[in-house]
Structures are given as structure tokens and as C-alpha cells.
Motif scaffolding. Structure first.
Motif, PDB file in Angstrom:
ATOM      1  N   ASN A 112       3.264  13.428  24.968  1.00  0.00           N
ATOM      2  CA  ASN A 112       2.156  12.462  25.012  1.00  0.00           C
ATOM      3  C   ASN A 112       1.455  12.357  23.665  1.00  0.00           C
ATOM      4  N   PHE A 113       1.285  13.494  22.987  1.00  0.00           N
ATOM      5  CA  PHE A 113       0.591  13.471  21.700  1.00  0.00           C
ATOM      6  C   PHE A 113       1.417  12.715  20.657  1.00  0.00           C
ATOM      7  N   LEU A 114       2.723  12.959  20.638  1.00  0.00           N
ATOM      8  CA  LEU A 114       3.572  12.241  19.681  1.00  0.00           C
ATOM      9  C   LEU A 114       3.599  10.745  20.000  1.00  0.00           C
ATOM     10  N   ALA A 115       3.603  10.398  21.290  1.00  0.00           N
ATOM     11  CA  ALA A 115       3.558   8.983  21.666  1.00  0.00           C
ATOM     12  C   ALA A 115       2.269   8.336  21.180  1.00  0.00           C
ATOM     13  N   GLN A 116       1.176   9.080  21.318  1.00  0.00           N
ATOM     14  CA  GLN A 116      -0.106   8.558  20.849  1.00  0.00           C
ATOM     15  C   GLN A 116      -0.075   8.320  19.341  1.00  0.00           C
ATOM     16  N   ARG A 117       0.531   9.234  18.603  1.00  0.00           N
ATOM     17  CA  ARG A 117       0.596   9.074  17.137  1.00  0.00           C
ATOM     18  C   ARG A 117       1.469   7.874  16.764  1.00  0.00           C
ATOM     19  N   PHE A 118       2.554   7.661  17.474  1.00  0.00           N
ATOM     20  CA  PHE A 118       3.400   6.494  17.184  1.00  0.00           C
ATOM     21  C   PHE A 118       2.639   5.203  17.476  1.00  0.00           C
ATOM     22  N   ARG A 119       1.889   5.189  18.574  1.00  0.00           N
ATOM     23  CA  ARG A 119       1.123   3.979  18.913  1.00  0.00           C
ATOM     24  C   ARG A 119       0.109   3.656  17.819  1.00  0.00           C
ATOM     25  N   GLN A 120      -0.509   4.692  17.300  1.00  0.00           N
ATOM     26  CA  GLN A 120      -1.503   4.460  16.247  1.00  0.00           C
ATOM     27  C   GLN A 120      -0.866   3.875  14.991  1.00  0.00           C
ATOM     28  N   ARG A 121       0.443   4.039  14.885  1.00  0.00           N
ATOM     29  CA  ARG A 121       1.173   3.481  13.744  1.00  0.00           C
ATOM     30  C   ARG A 121       1.813   2.132  14.122  1.00  0.00           C
ATOM     31  N   GLN A 122       1.339   1.540  15.229  1.00  0.00           N
ATOM     32  CA  GLN A 122       1.858   0.254  15.721  1.00  0.00           C
ATOM     33  C   GLN A 122       3.361   0.313  16.045  1.00  0.00           C
ATOM     34  N   GLN A 123       3.793   1.481  16.522  1.00  0.00           N
ATOM     35  CA  GLN A 123       5.174   1.638  16.963  1.00  0.00           C
ATOM     36  C   GLN A 123       5.236   1.467  18.481  1.00  0.00           C
ATOM     37  N   ALA A 124       6.321   0.871  18.967  1.00  0.00           N
ATOM     38  CA  ALA A 124       6.486   0.680  20.402  1.00  0.00           C
ATOM     39  C   ALA A 124       6.637   2.030  21.099  1.00  0.00           C
ATOM     40  N   VAL A 125       5.982   2.141  22.258  1.00  0.00           N
ATOM     41  CA  VAL A 125       6.080   3.349  23.081  1.00  0.00           C
ATOM     42  C   VAL A 125       6.385   2.920  24.511  1.00  0.00           C
ATOM     43  N   GLN A 126       7.462   3.471  25.075  1.00  0.00           N
ATOM     44  CA  GLN A 126       7.835   3.097  26.445  1.00  0.00           C
ATOM     45  C   GLN A 126       8.234   4.351  27.229  1.00  0.00           C
ATOM     46  N   TYR A 127       7.418   4.659  28.236  1.00  0.00           N
ATOM     47  CA  TYR A 127       7.737   5.779  29.111  1.00  0.00           C
ATOM     48  C   TYR A 127       8.747   5.323  30.171  1.00  0.00           C
ATOM     49  N   PHE A 128       9.522   6.285  30.702  1.00  0.00           N
ATOM     50  CA  PHE A 128      10.463   5.978  31.774  1.00  0.00           C
ATOM     51  C   PHE A 128      10.739   7.244  32.565  1.00  0.00           C
ATOM     52  N   HIS A 129      11.307   7.081  33.751  1.00  0.00           N
ATOM     53  CA  HIS A 129      11.776   8.218  34.541  1.00  0.00           C
ATOM     54  C   HIS A 129      12.979   7.787  35.356  1.00  0.00           C
ATOM     55  N   LEU A 130      13.687   8.760  35.856  1.00  0.00           N
ATOM     56  CA  LEU A 130      14.882   8.496  36.639  1.00  0.00           C
ATOM     57  C   LEU A 130      14.532   8.577  38.116  1.00  0.00           C
ATOM     58  N   GLN A 131      14.844   7.530  38.849  1.00  0.00           N
ATOM     59  CA  GLN A 131      14.515   7.495  40.275  1.00  0.00           C
ATOM     60  C   GLN A 131      15.632   6.771  41.029  1.00  0.00           C
ATOM     61  N   GLY A 132      16.194   7.447  42.014  1.00  0.00           N
ATOM     62  CA  GLY A 132      17.256   6.829  42.805  1.00  0.00           C
ATOM     63  C   GLY A 132      18.447   6.389  41.981  1.00  0.00           C
ATOM     64  N   GLY A 133      18.736   7.114  40.929  1.00  0.00           N
ATOM     65  CA  GLY A 133      19.871   6.758  40.084  1.00  0.00           C
ATOM     66  C   GLY A 133      19.596   5.623  39.128  1.00  0.00           C
ATOM     67  N   GLN A 134      18.351   5.174  39.065  1.00  0.00           N
ATOM     68  CA  GLN A 134      17.995   4.064  38.194  1.00  0.00           C
ATOM     69  C   GLN A 134      16.920   4.495  37.199  1.00  0.00           C
ATOM     70  N   LEU A 135      16.952   3.849  36.050  1.00  0.00           N
ATOM     71  CA  LEU A 135      15.940   4.100  35.037  1.00  0.00           C
ATOM     72  C   LEU A 135      14.747   3.196  35.299  1.00  0.00           C
ATOM     73  N   VAL A 136      13.582   3.778  35.514  1.00  0.00           N
ATOM     74  CA  VAL A 136      12.373   3.031  35.848  1.00  0.00           C
ATOM     75  C   VAL A 136      11.386   3.157  34.700  1.00  0.00           C
ATOM     76  N   GLU A 137      11.018   2.022  34.113  1.00  0.00           N
ATOM     77  CA  GLU A 137      10.035   2.037  33.032  1.00  0.00           C
ATOM     78  C   GLU A 137       8.637   2.166  33.606  1.00  0.00           C
ATOM     79  N   SER A 138       7.745   2.798  32.830  1.00  0.00           N
ATOM     80  CA  SER A 138       6.392   3.039  33.302  1.00  0.00           C
ATOM     81  C   SER A 138       5.425   2.967  32.139  1.00  0.00           C
TER      82      SER A 138
END
Length: 516
Positions: A112-138
């Protein structure tokens, strides 16, 4: 933003796709597999001449069935991972880091901290998890807590070129997601091993990483929670707060973790050049101190970014050779490992049984002769008595020979019950010149004591001759089977060496490590 942080984020954006020519290695791996199968086909274990229910024949049949089972299983394993491979291709061209550590090691906090630092640098941040064999973005960041909070594979894409994979452990994925989770782990290019500085370097954790590390992936140990509780005065009140550990304390812990990790990797059979110098960080202190340049430096993140930048080269090298690595892993783990762990042991067991059979043959040969002799000779006096009046020795021999052959055949089959035996060929009973009935006086019956002794010697010689022939056939059969077992053992060992050689070509040791 610190210089090292900016350098790392900029470097991630320039990783691109490698141009390694993997075709020669891929061709060598495919040739290796084809040659292995052909070698076994050309050197089968001959079960001819053995009774199907014998221990030897059963072992040979079991080996044959196991080879068929292994071939089917590895094909199924490869096919079963096809959907997972397709899903993992979604991140093709990105650098994937596996963030590994036991619960409370701070994995979610760091991600989470590294994601926050990337966001502050205007870098795209996309969380995801695996559910039911599918990749779900969050859009939700990872949940952080003092207990195990990760019950599924989850990850976060940072910028255009970096993916962090956070798992609950390599063996705790749900059955539903197990194959896909494992494929994501396969796709990781390097490992960040997070270990809390409250109990740093619990190297038994690396047992779970053994497979990934043996695949040549670099390992960066990160000591998290590198802070201590201190007291400060705020508005006249004494309050407790967390402060960074001293540089000396961090250095001692890092040196200890590196030494123990090196010993563990050596025990696991992992190349030591994969182990990178540990770094200590405190995401909590960096965050609460405002995450400015000074706070980041004090919390260890300047060194972490420098270490991550150093990790890029070996991680990208792994990523660029990943197609060949995936095939190599399949051949090592699904083809060679069963041969080394199961087939080779079964061949060694078969060879021991063969050696025992060969060692027992002289005693078995003597036993057959003894049993047949004991069956035939008690009936000889009655046979001699029957023909005493006529003195026809040839008639005695004519009656005795089939009895001898029958007795020998029966006992040979009983003693050598592992072998299919041909019926014994007729053997001549040869008597010394002058052997026959003796007439001591006209008024007395003929004497046959000397004839009995001569017949005994002739029967024994005939039995010995028959036993030599049968034992010779069995010896040749066992020797041929032993040679075939040795050939198959050599096939496995030679192909293990060949695959290791291909691995060395695929994973060249860095020059600075090779010179040590």
C-alpha cells in the motif's frame, strides 16, 4: 521525492520487453524430452522368460505402468495450467515481484505504501485479486491488520511495468484458485522476502520458497517494522511513539539475516548469487513522519529503492528468459523429478532383487540336484531287482532316464519358480565300461552293488549337467535384465546431467560471482 525513488520509478517505466533469443534453448529442451522418451523405448526391460506372478516380473510391470502414469500425469499438468498461463499473459512484459512473508510481516503495508508513492508520482495504480478463477480489479487498497488478513492472492499494478503479488503463503490458496495462484507464482520474476525485525530472519520460512528459488529467481530480504517504541513529551504529557532503529542495530540485524539466509539457501541447493543484501525499513515511521525525503531516508526507503534498482537487472533477465524457464521447470519438476524420485529408486530395488537372485542361483542349482537325486535313487534298487534275472542294464537305463528327467523338471520348476523353464532335453546315462550285473555263483542271484554305485554316479552326473544348463539360462537371463536396468539408470542420470547443462546455459552465473 528522493533521488533513488525517482530513479527506480523511472527505471520501471523503461523496462520494455527483452530481446533474448530463446529458440536455441527451447529447441534443446524439446530435443531433450524427445531423446529421453526414445532412449527408454530403445532400452526396455525384458520380462521374457519370467513367470508373470514372480516378484521380478511384477516389479518390471510396475515400472512400465509407472512410466505410462508419469507421462499421462505430466501431460495433464501442462494442459491444466493452460487457462492459468493465458491469465498470467495479461501481465506479459511487466516485472512481477512476489511479496512473501508470514502474517504480521507487513506485506500489505509495504504494498500500500509503495502504491501511494507511485500515485503521488502520477503513476497508474490498479489493485486486483483472484476470485473464482478470474482476475477482479478493485479500487480498494489491501487491508492491513495485526492478524492474517490475506486469504487470497491479491496484487497491485504500479505504473506501466511493475506488479506486486501478495499471497497468504505458497500452500494456503483455496482449491478453487490453487492452479491459477501457482501460475502467478511461477510468473514472478523475483522475490521480496519480508521478515519482521522483531524476530528477523526466520529462515524456515524459506522452505516454502524453495521451488521458486531453485528456479533461479533473485531474493531480496526486507526487514520490516524496523522501529522501536520510544517516549516523548507532547503538551506536557509523556507519550509513546515509534522511532527508527539505529543504523548500528539495523546493520547488525541485516548481517545476521544475510548470514543465516545464505546458510539456508545453501542447504536448499540454491545459488548464493541469487541472495541480495538485506535492507531494513519502517513503513509506519515513513508514513507518520510525512514521507518527505528526510523521513523516507530515515525509514530506510532510500536504501530499499536502491536495492530494488539493483534487483531490476537479474529480475528482468529472468523475465526475458521466462518462456524457456517455464518449459525447464516443467521438465525438471514433472518429468525428471519423478524419474529421480520414483523410477530410479524402483530400478535400484529391482537391481538388488536381481543381485539376490543371481547370488542364490548356485545354492538353488545344488538344491535341485539334491532333491532330484533323493527322489530318483531310492527307487533304483527295486528297478535293479526287477531286471536282475535278465541282466538287461539297457532296460534299467531306459526306465531310469524318464524318471530322472521328470524328477529334475518338477524340482527345477519348484525351486526356480520365478522363471519359465523349458522341458529338459534327454540326457544320456553313461556307465563305465564293464558295468553290469555280477554273478558270484550259479546258485545265487546276480549281485548289483557295483552297478548301483555306477548308476548313482551316472545319475548325479546327468543331474549336474541338466542343472548347469538350466542355471546357465537363468544366469544369462538375469544378467541381461541387470544390464537393461543399468542402461535405464544411466539414461536417467545422463539426462539429469544434460538438463543441468541446459540450465547452466539458460542461467549464466554473473561474472563477479563466477570469479569468487
Amino acid at each position: 521525492m528522493s533521488r533513488e525513488e525517482q530513479h527506480f520509478i523511472d527505471s520501471i517505466g523503461r523496462t520494455g520487453q527483452g530481446e533474448a533469443n530463446l529458440q536455441p534453448v527451447l529447441a534443446a529442451l524439446r530435443t531433450w524430452l524427445a531423446a529421453l522418451g526414445q532412449a527408454f523405448d530403445d532400452a526396455p526391460l525384458p520380462a521374457g522368460g519370467l513367470q508373470s506372478a514372480s516378484p521380478l516380473a511384477r516389479r518390471i510391470a510396475a515400472l512400465h505402468e509407472d512410466r505410462i502414469h508419469q507421462a499421462r500425469r505430466r501431460e495433464q499438468q501442462w494442459i491444466a495450467l493452460a487457462p492459468a498461463r493465458a491469465l498470467a499473459q495479461r501481465f506479459e512484459g511487466k516485472l512481477m515481484l512476489l511479496v512473501f512473508g508470514k502474517f504480521n510481516a507487513g506485506k500489505s503495508s509495504l504494498c500500500n505504501f509503495l502504491a501511494q508513492r507511485f500515485r503521488q508520482r502520477q503513476q497508474a495504480v490498479q489493485y486486483f485479486h483472484l476470485q473464482g478463477g478470474q482476475l477482479v480489479e478493485s479500487e480498494e487498497a489491501f487491508h492491513e491488520g495485526a492478524t492474517e488478513t490475506t486469504a487470497r492472492l491479491q496484487g497491485v499494478c504500479l505504473g506501466d511495468g511493475l506488479v506486486l503479488l501478495d499471497t497468504p503463503g505458497l500452500h494456503s490458496a483455496t482449491g478453487e484458485n490453487a492452479a491459477l495462484t501457482q501460475r502467478f507464482l511461477d510468473s514472478a520474476d523475483a522475490v521480496l522476502w519480508l521478515t519482521s525485525s522483531t524476530s528477523p530472519g526466520q529462515v524456515q520460512e524459506l522452505d516454502e520458497l524453495a521451488r521458486e528459488l531453485r528456479r533461479g529467481k533473485p531474493l531480496l530480504p526486507v526487514l520490516t517494522r524496523s522501529d522501536v517504541i520510544d517516549e516523548d513529551e507532547v503538551d506536557g504529557q509523556i507519550v509513546k511513539c515509534l522511532r527508527n532503529k539505529s543504523d548500528a542495530n539495523r546493520a547488525d540485524q541485516e548481517a545476521d539475516v544475510r548470514a543465516r539466509a545464505a546458510d539456508k539457501l545453501q542447504a536448499l541447493g540454491v545459488a548464493l548469487h541469487q541472495l541480495k543484501a538485506p535492507v531494513s525499513i519502517s513503513a509506519y515511521v515513513a508514513r507518520t513522519a510525512g514521507a518527505d525525503a528526510e523521513a523516507m531516508r530515515g525509514a530506510g526507503f532510500e536504501r530499499l529503492y536502491a536495492a530494488l534498482s539493483t534487483l531490476l537487472a537479474p529480475a528482468l533477465a529472468y523475465r526475458d528468459r521466462k518462456p524457456a524457464e517455464v518449459l525447464l521447470h516443467h521438465l525438471q519438476e514433472d518429468v525428471l523429478a519423478p524419474l529421480l524420485g520414483q523410477t530410479l529408486a524402483a530400478l535400484q530395488g529391482l537391481q538388488q532383487v536381481l543381485e539376490g537372485e543371481q547370488a542364490a542361483l548356485p545354492a538353488q542349482r545344488a538344491r535341485i540336484v539334491q532333491l532330484a537325486w533323493r527322489e530318483v535313487m531310492p527307487g533304483v534298487p527295486a528297478l535293479l531287482e526287477q531286471h536282475a534275472a535278465s541282466g538287461e542294464v539297457d532296460a534299467v537305463l531306459a526306465r531310469l532316464q524318464p524318471q530322472l528327467l521328470h524328477a529334475f523338471d518338477r524340482h527345477a520348476r519348484a525351486v526356480l519358480d520365478s522363471h519359465v523353464l523349458a522341458s529338459p532335453a534327454p540326457v544320456a546315462l553313461v556307465l563305465p565300461a564293464g558295468s553290469g550285473y555280477e554273478r558270484v555263483a550259479d546258485d545265487l542271484p546276480p549281485s548289483y552293488e557295483k552297478l548301483y554305485e555306477a548308476l548313482g554316479q551316472s545319475v548325479l552326473a546327468a543331474l549336474e549337467q541338466l542343472a548347469d544348463e538350466v542355471a546357465g539360462h537363468c544366469t544369462a537371463r538375469l544378467a541381461g535384465l541387470s544390464d537393461a536396468v543399468s542402461v535405464q539408470q544411466d539414461i536417467i542420470e545422463e539426462h539429469a546431467q544434460q538438463l543441468a547443462s541446459i540450465e547452466e546455459q539458460l542461467r549464466p552465473v554473473p561474472e563477479d560471482m563466477a570469479q569468487r
